[in-house]
Design an enzyme around this catalytic site. Structure first.
Site, PDB file in Angstrom:
ATOM      1  CB  ILE A 125      51.701  39.092  32.078  1.00 55.55           C
ATOM      2  CG1 ILE A 125      50.289  38.528  32.377  1.00 55.55           C
ATOM      3  CG2 ILE A 125      52.173  38.622  30.703  1.00 55.55           C
ATOM      4  CD1 ILE A 125      49.179  39.072  31.511  1.00 55.55           C
TER       5      ILE A 125
ATOM      6  CB  ALA B 275      54.230  49.802  34.114  1.00 55.89           C
TER       7      ALA B 275
ATOM      8  CG  ASN C 178      49.184  53.581  36.659  1.00 52.46           C
ATOM      9  OD1 ASN C 178      50.319  54.046  36.607  1.00 52.46           O
ATOM     10  ND2 ASN C 178      48.942  52.347  37.027  1.00 52.46           N
TER      11      ASN C 178
ATOM     12  CE1 TYR D 253      43.782  46.677  31.448  1.00 54.79           C
ATOM     13  CE2 TYR D 253      42.101  45.147  30.661  1.00 54.79           C
ATOM     14  CZ  TYR D 253      43.429  45.467  30.873  1.00 54.79           C
ATOM     15  OH  TYR D 253      44.401  44.575  30.503  1.00 54.79           O
TER      16      TYR D 253
ATOM     17  NE  ARG E  13      35.374  36.347  29.223  1.00 55.78           N
ATOM     18  CZ  ARG E  13      34.103  36.526  28.850  1.00 55.78           C
ATOM     19  NH1 ARG E  13      33.550  35.750  27.944  1.00 55.78           N
ATOM     20  NH2 ARG E  13      33.381  37.491  29.386  1.00 55.78           N
TER      21      ARG E  13
ATOM     22  CG  ASP F 285      31.665  39.297  32.373  1.00 56.52           C
ATOM     23  OD1 ASP F 285      32.788  39.812  32.141  1.00 56.52           O
ATOM     24  OD2 ASP F 285      31.416  38.647  33.396  1.00 56.52           O
TER      25      ASP F 285
HETATM   26  N1  UDP Z   1      33.574  34.627  36.440  1.00 57.49           N
HETATM   27  C1  UDP Z   1      32.623  33.998  37.252  1.00 57.49           C
HETATM   28  N2  UDP Z   1      32.789  34.077  38.599  1.00 57.49           N
HETATM   29  C2  UDP Z   1      33.829  34.737  39.196  1.00 57.49           C
HETATM   30  C3  UDP Z   1      34.797  35.355  38.362  1.00 57.49           C
HETATM   31  C4  UDP Z   1      34.634  35.289  36.985  1.00 57.49           C
HETATM   32  O1  UDP Z   1      31.668  33.408  36.772  1.00 57.49           O
HETATM   33  O2  UDP Z   1      33.895  34.780  40.426  1.00 57.49           O
HETATM   34  C5  UDP Z   1      33.423  34.545  34.977  1.00 57.49           C
HETATM   35  C6  UDP Z   1      33.320  35.895  34.289  1.00 57.49           C
HETATM   36  O3  UDP Z   1      31.994  36.309  34.232  1.00 57.49           O
HETATM   37  C7  UDP Z   1      33.896  35.574  32.905  1.00 57.49           C
HETATM   38  C8  UDP Z   1      34.916  34.458  33.172  1.00 57.49           C
HETATM   39  O4  UDP Z   1      34.583  33.937  34.458  1.00 57.49           O
HETATM   40  O5  UDP Z   1      32.891  35.055  32.081  1.00 57.49           O
HETATM   41  C9  UDP Z   1      36.344  34.947  33.193  1.00 57.49           C
HETATM   42  O6  UDP Z   1      36.429  36.074  34.046  1.00 57.49           O
HETATM   43  P1  UDP Z   1      37.794  36.742  34.455  1.00 57.49           P
HETATM   44  O7  UDP Z   1      37.494  37.875  35.400  1.00 57.49           O
HETATM   45  O8  UDP Z   1      38.748  35.684  34.916  1.00 57.49           O
HETATM   46  O9  UDP Z   1      38.395  37.290  33.095  1.00 57.49           O
HETATM   47  P2  UDP Z   1      37.772  38.314  31.981  1.00 57.49           P
HETATM   48  O10 UDP Z   1      37.145  37.418  30.944  1.00 57.49           O
HETATM   49  O11 UDP Z   1      36.815  39.227  32.659  1.00 57.49           O
HETATM   50  O12 UDP Z   1      38.986  39.010  31.468  1.00 57.49           O
END
Ligand code: UDP
Length: 329
Positions: free
Chosen positions: A12, A74, A92, A141, A221, A285
């Protein structure tokens, strides 16, 4: 006067530098290249290779350049890694912020735009998420970014460093030329992983659970284009220049797409069938993360340009097709 971009060689960060340069800003970048890429550094910017946890590096930059404001990217940003290595994230991200703010106060730099995240909310109490909703991060995070926001809040009150914190939802896409893009090691994000299938770099994409309380059972998402995020940083910078008070804004398109819908959209964009496998839920998640960005639209006058998810995926596809192994350096 110049803008210092901490982490300007990252995903970004590099896109924001691209937009800053395009809008005629003078840019200085500091990046330790731990996760950033040398090839992502904009040729128009002045580059310092260094770590923001080293106050000597920052003091040198602030002495050698007339820095008006800082845009701060960063940080480490992988949720799973943060669960494994919380102390790395607090060192970090949080300690990095402390040294940065100390150096800004010492050198009289009074404006900071900060790269925050929807992960500060944790499991949302309602959809869409608004800035005043409960913040209860479910991983180190998100916790580190929330602590960084709180540090800025207190420093703004005590030392007059005004801040804008931008809580991004799911950053995606790349510049349309495909000159810069997303390149994480290891890659954990959905869109780059989906696109690895048509690139022949992986056999299938694993869907992390279809037993969520959503229409098709997979997580929803809010995908937002990286150039729209970049534009928001410039608007936030101008907001602070105009005397705007310290503030927090969500950045998203306000529309949720399921994992399955994203795979179908990627099939349309690439013209290829994408093989899937059903996996189990990934820890931490939330079922859905969808932003209300009304505040950014109203106060910053931010209008996302990439509102079509296929268009967002198309820009990512251009980058990944041109650079199947990411950056060379
Ligand atoms: N996801 C998935 N398979 C993958 C990676 C991600 O089903 O190999 C799903 C994950 O569970 C979430 C969405 O895709 O619901 C977006 O995940 P990502 O890691 O891109 O972003 P986050 O929402 O965690 O910031």
């Amino acid at each position: 006067m110049a803008v210092l971009v901490c982490g300007g060689a990252g995903y970004i960060g590099s896109h924001t530098v691209y937009q800053l340069v395009k809008s005629g800003e003078k840019v200085v970048i500091v990046d330790n290249l731990q996760t950033g890429h040398r090839d992502a550094i904009n040729k128009e910017a002045k580059f310092y290779e260094g770590d923001i946890r080293n106050s000597e590096v920052l003091d040198k930059i602030f002495t050698e350049n007339e820095i008006e404001a800082v845009i701060h990217f960063a940080a480490n940003s992988l949720v799973g890694e943060s669960v494994e290595k919380p102390l790395m994230y607090f060192n970090n991200n949080v300690y990095g912020m402390q040294i940065l703010l100390e150096s800004m106060v010492k050198n009289g730099v009074g404006k900071i735009v900060f790269s925050s995240t929807a992960a500060t909310y944790g499991e949302p109490e309602k959809i869409p998420i608004e800035e005043n909703d409960r913040t209860a991060p479910t991983n180190p995070y998100g916790e580190s970014k929330l602590i960084m926001e709180k540090m800025m809040k207190w420093v703004s009150r005590a030392n007059g460093v005004n801040f804008v914190s931008l809580r991004y939802f799911n950053a995606a896409g790349a510049v349309e030329s495909g000159a810069i893009g997303e390149d994480h090691h290891p890659e954990t994000h959905l869109i780059p992983l989906i696109l690895q299938v048509p690139l022949g770099k992986r056999d299938h994409i694993t869907i992390f659970g279809d037993d969520y309380p959503t229409p098709d059972g997979t997580c929803l998402r809010d995908y937002i284009h990286v150039l729209d995020l970049a534009d928001a940083h410039i608007l936030a910078l101008n907001y602070l220049r105009d005397g705007g008070e310290s503030n927090v804004f969500n950045l998203g398109n306000g529309q949720g797409f399921s994992v399955k819908e994203m795979i179908v959209a990627a099939e349309k964009v690439t013209g290829q069938k994408i093989k899937t496998e059903m996996g189990t839920r990934r820890a931490g998640d939330p079922a859905q993360l969808i932003a209300s960005s009304d505040k950014a639209k109203k106060i910053l006058k931010w209008t996302p340009k990439f509102t079509n998810v296929e268009k967002i995926i198309e820009t990512a596809w251009t980058w990944h097709k041109n650079n199947p192994d990411g950056y060379k350096n």
